[in-house]
Design an enzyme around this catalytic site. Structure first.
Site, PDB file in Angstrom:
ATOM      1  N   LYS A 114       1.080  -1.140   0.077  1.00  0.00           N
ATOM      2  CA  LYS A 114      -0.072   0.025  -0.074  1.00  0.00           C
ATOM      3  C   LYS A 114       0.962   1.398   0.012  1.00  0.00           C
ATOM      4  O   LYS A 114       0.278   2.406  -0.472  1.00  0.00           O
ATOM      5  CB  LYS A 114      -0.823  -0.016   1.209  1.00  0.00           C
ATOM      6  CG  LYS A 114      -0.467   0.326   2.523  1.00  0.00           C
ATOM      7  CD  LYS A 114      -1.268   0.470   3.572  1.00  0.00           C
ATOM      8  CE  LYS A 114      -0.549   0.550   5.008  1.00  0.00           C
ATOM      9  NZ  LYS A 114      -1.892   0.905   6.034  1.00  0.00           N
ATOM     10  N   ASP A 115       2.036   1.248   0.254  1.00  0.00           N
ATOM     11  CA  ASP A 115       3.127   2.266   0.227  1.00  0.00           C
ATOM     12  C   ASP A 115       3.440   2.596  -0.961  1.00  0.00           C
ATOM     13  O   ASP A 115       4.007   3.724  -1.233  1.00  0.00           O
ATOM     14  CB  ASP A 115       4.234   2.007   1.153  1.00  0.00           C
ATOM     15  CG  ASP A 115       3.982   1.800   2.484  1.00  0.00           C
ATOM     16  OD1 ASP A 115       2.802   1.914   3.082  1.00  0.00           O
ATOM     17  OD2 ASP A 115       5.023   1.515   3.442  1.00  0.00           O
ATOM     18  N   CYS A 159      -1.823   8.467  -1.186  1.00  0.00           N
ATOM     19  CA  CYS A 159      -2.022   8.076   0.151  1.00  0.00           C
ATOM     20  C   CYS A 159      -2.873   8.903   0.990  1.00  0.00           C
ATOM     21  O   CYS A 159      -3.426   8.522   1.901  1.00  0.00           O
ATOM     22  CB  CYS A 159      -0.712   7.628   0.705  1.00  0.00           C
ATOM     23  SG  CYS A 159      -0.135   6.126   0.248  1.00  0.00           S
ATOM     24  N   ARG A 198       2.022   3.667  19.161  1.00  0.00           N
ATOM     25  CA  ARG A 198       0.619   3.853  19.070  1.00  0.00           C
ATOM     26  C   ARG A 198      -0.043   3.233  20.182  1.00  0.00           C
ATOM     27  O   ARG A 198      -1.061   3.705  20.748  1.00  0.00           O
ATOM     28  CB  ARG A 198       0.157   3.447  17.643  1.00  0.00           C
ATOM     29  CG  ARG A 198       0.702   4.270  16.575  1.00  0.00           C
ATOM     30  CD  ARG A 198       0.042   3.920  15.145  1.00  0.00           C
ATOM     31  NE  ARG A 198       1.165   4.554  14.160  1.00  0.00           N
ATOM     32  CZ  ARG A 198       0.601   4.689  12.875  1.00  0.00           C
ATOM     33  NH1 ARG A 198      -0.763   4.515  12.638  1.00  0.00           N
ATOM     34  NH2 ARG A 198       1.343   5.071  11.921  1.00  0.00           N
ATOM     35  N   ARG A 208      -8.386   8.039   4.989  1.00  0.00           N
ATOM     36  CA  ARG A 208      -9.360   6.969   4.596  1.00  0.00           C
ATOM     37  C   ARG A 208      -9.922   6.683   5.860  1.00  0.00           C
ATOM     38  O   ARG A 208     -11.289   6.548   5.756  1.00  0.00           O
ATOM     39  CB  ARG A 208      -8.581   6.028   3.705  1.00  0.00           C
ATOM     40  CG  ARG A 208      -9.379   4.876   3.584  1.00  0.00           C
ATOM     41  CD  ARG A 208      -8.705   3.650   3.144  1.00  0.00           C
ATOM     42  NE  ARG A 208      -7.564   3.184   4.013  1.00  0.00           N
ATOM     43  CZ  ARG A 208      -7.603   2.393   5.326  1.00  0.00           C
ATOM     44  NH1 ARG A 208      -9.012   1.901   5.445  1.00  0.00           N
ATOM     45  NH2 ARG A 208      -6.870   2.210   6.038  1.00  0.00           N
ATOM     46  N   ARG A 209      -9.376   6.367   6.705  1.00  0.00           N
ATOM     47  CA  ARG A 209      -9.880   5.810   7.995  1.00  0.00           C
ATOM     48  C   ARG A 209     -10.975   6.807   8.766  1.00  0.00           C
ATOM     49  O   ARG A 209     -11.945   6.583   9.351  1.00  0.00           O
ATOM     50  CB  ARG A 209      -8.936   5.254   9.047  1.00  0.00           C
ATOM     51  CG  ARG A 209      -8.265   3.778   8.554  1.00  0.00           C
ATOM     52  CD  ARG A 209      -7.287   3.624   9.639  1.00  0.00           C
ATOM     53  NE  ARG A 209      -6.522   2.522   9.139  1.00  0.00           N
ATOM     54  CZ  ARG A 209      -5.164   2.264   9.181  1.00  0.00           C
ATOM     55  NH1 ARG A 209      -4.506   2.971   9.698  1.00  0.00           N
ATOM     56  NH2 ARG A 209      -4.706   1.032   8.543  1.00  0.00           N
ATOM     57  N   ARG A 231       1.541   9.271  14.771  1.00  0.00           N
ATOM     58  CA  ARG A 231       2.670   8.823  14.248  1.00  0.00           C
ATOM     59  C   ARG A 231       3.363   7.896  15.001  1.00  0.00           C
ATOM     60  O   ARG A 231       2.905   7.624  15.899  1.00  0.00           O
ATOM     61  CB  ARG A 231       3.487  10.157  13.870  1.00  0.00           C
ATOM     62  CG  ARG A 231       2.858  11.383  13.201  1.00  0.00           C
ATOM     63  CD  ARG A 231       2.693  10.990  11.795  1.00  0.00           C
ATOM     64  NE  ARG A 231       3.972  10.327  11.227  1.00  0.00           N
ATOM     65  CZ  ARG A 231       5.050  10.979  10.741  1.00  0.00           C
ATOM     66  NH1 ARG A 231       5.023  12.486  10.920  1.00  0.00           N
ATOM     67  NH2 ARG A 231       5.922  10.514  10.019  1.00  0.00           N
TER      68      ARG A 231
END
Length: 333
Positions: free
Chosen positions: A78-79, A237, A150, A126-127, A144
């Site tokens: 996805k990167d 992204c 996290r 997106r989330r 981040r």
């Protein structure tokens, strides 16, 4: 074979899976750690906003590959930017992990069980957009750092929950900390989420032949469809775009099903579409079928107003957009 990898625990774990697969084929491997611009940005706390969001974790690995410092580069797929890079070949997309998003919350709660006003952290626009659309009354805040950082902030009381990719936690052996797996009907993952991209130099015939043995046709078809939707929508992204494709067995053979969504930053407006295509008997034809499916669906979404939502995002990014929506979708997890 020298395998280039980012230095994070998740990246080295992912690259280790590729190394193990090559070792099983009788190939001796060595992991070579590369520091990327994205890693330096995370370490310093410098926001990614204003930097090229797509590929910020990728370019240093590709530079090392083209310079002959490594023979293989492993990325979270996805990167990757959706456009081709001269001299680089996507040699393999191994079997994909579960692409869904998950919640890690205090007290074992789900998103729906969190009290209104709870602080839910994510680095992904997106989330943000899709969770806003659920109308749960939670406060979405930017975050981040790696998985450890996290999740630790929940115990510290900084956040009540974080939203992550299930694949990253699975690869790190931390699925026991997940309190909810989000249904793609509510929150579609990022295009390519859960998949790995194994790249080599396009003129390295030995590496191409070896890495082709790691390729999973179903995973490659699925991510090709998802990434073609993204490319057709011209989203990077930082765009609130979700997509998920899956190969399923139909009445007359394999089929590829694709769902995609583009949302306004607050989740109030959305264009959602789905489509499918019958796949041929020969898996070598699947990427072409997948690309056509993704391109057609993306064009249909643009015709249905997705471009207007994207333009709203662009105009709002310099004014009052949600902080998480203005920053890049932070790769891994």
């Amino acid at each position: 074979m020298r395998i280039g990898t980012r230095r994070s625990a998740l990246a080295t774990t992912q690259s280790g899976h590729v190394a193990d697969a090559l070792e099983a084929l009788g190939v001796h491997t060595e992991l070579v750690e590369i520091t990327t611009d994205g890693d330096r940005s995370q370490a310093s706390g410098t926001p990614l906003t204003g930097a090229p969001s797509t590929g910020v974790f990728v370019s240093a690995l590709r530079d090392a590959l083209l310079a002959g410092e490594v023979d293989v580069a492993v990325h979270s797929l996805k990167d990757l930017p959706t456009y081709a890079t001269d001299g680089i070949a996507l040699a393999a997309v191994p079997l994909r992990e579960d692409p869904r998003d998950v919640v890690v919350a205090r007290d074992g709660l789900t998103l729906g069980e969190l009290p209104q006003g709870s602080r839910v952290a994510t680095g992904s626009p997106r989330r943000v957009a899709q969770i806003e659309a659920l109308g749960l009354g939670v406060e979405l805040v930017g975050v981040r750092g790696n998985v450890d950082t996290r999740i630790a902030r929940i115990a510290e009381g900084t956040y009540d929950a974080v939203v992550l990719a299930r694949a990253g936690l699975a690869r790190l052996g931390r699925l026991d900390e997940v309190t909810e797996v989000l249904d793609p009907l509510q929150v579609l993952p990022a295009p390519g989420q859960g998949a790995l991209a194994v790249e080599c130099r396009s003129d390295d015939t030995t590496a191409l032949a070896l890495l082709a043995r790691l390729d999973d046709p179903g995973a490659r078809a699925a991510v090709t469809a998802e990434r073609t939707v993204m490319a057709t929508l011209e989203g990077g992204c930082a765009a609130p775009v979700g997509a998920l494709a899956e190969v399923a067995e139909g009445e007359e053979g394999p089929e590829l099903w694709l769902r995609a969504v583009v949302l306004s930053e607050d989740g109030a407006l959305a264009v959602r579409r789905s489509a499918s295509v019958a796949l041929g008997v020969d898996p070598s034809s699947w990427p072409a079928d997948a690309a056509k499916l993704g391109g057609d669906l993306g064009a249909e979404m643009l015709a249905d107003g997705a471009d207007e939502l994207m333009n709203q995002r662009d105009s709002a990014s310099n004014t009052n957009a949600h902080p998480s929506a203005r920053s890049a979708e932070v790769p891994n997890p």
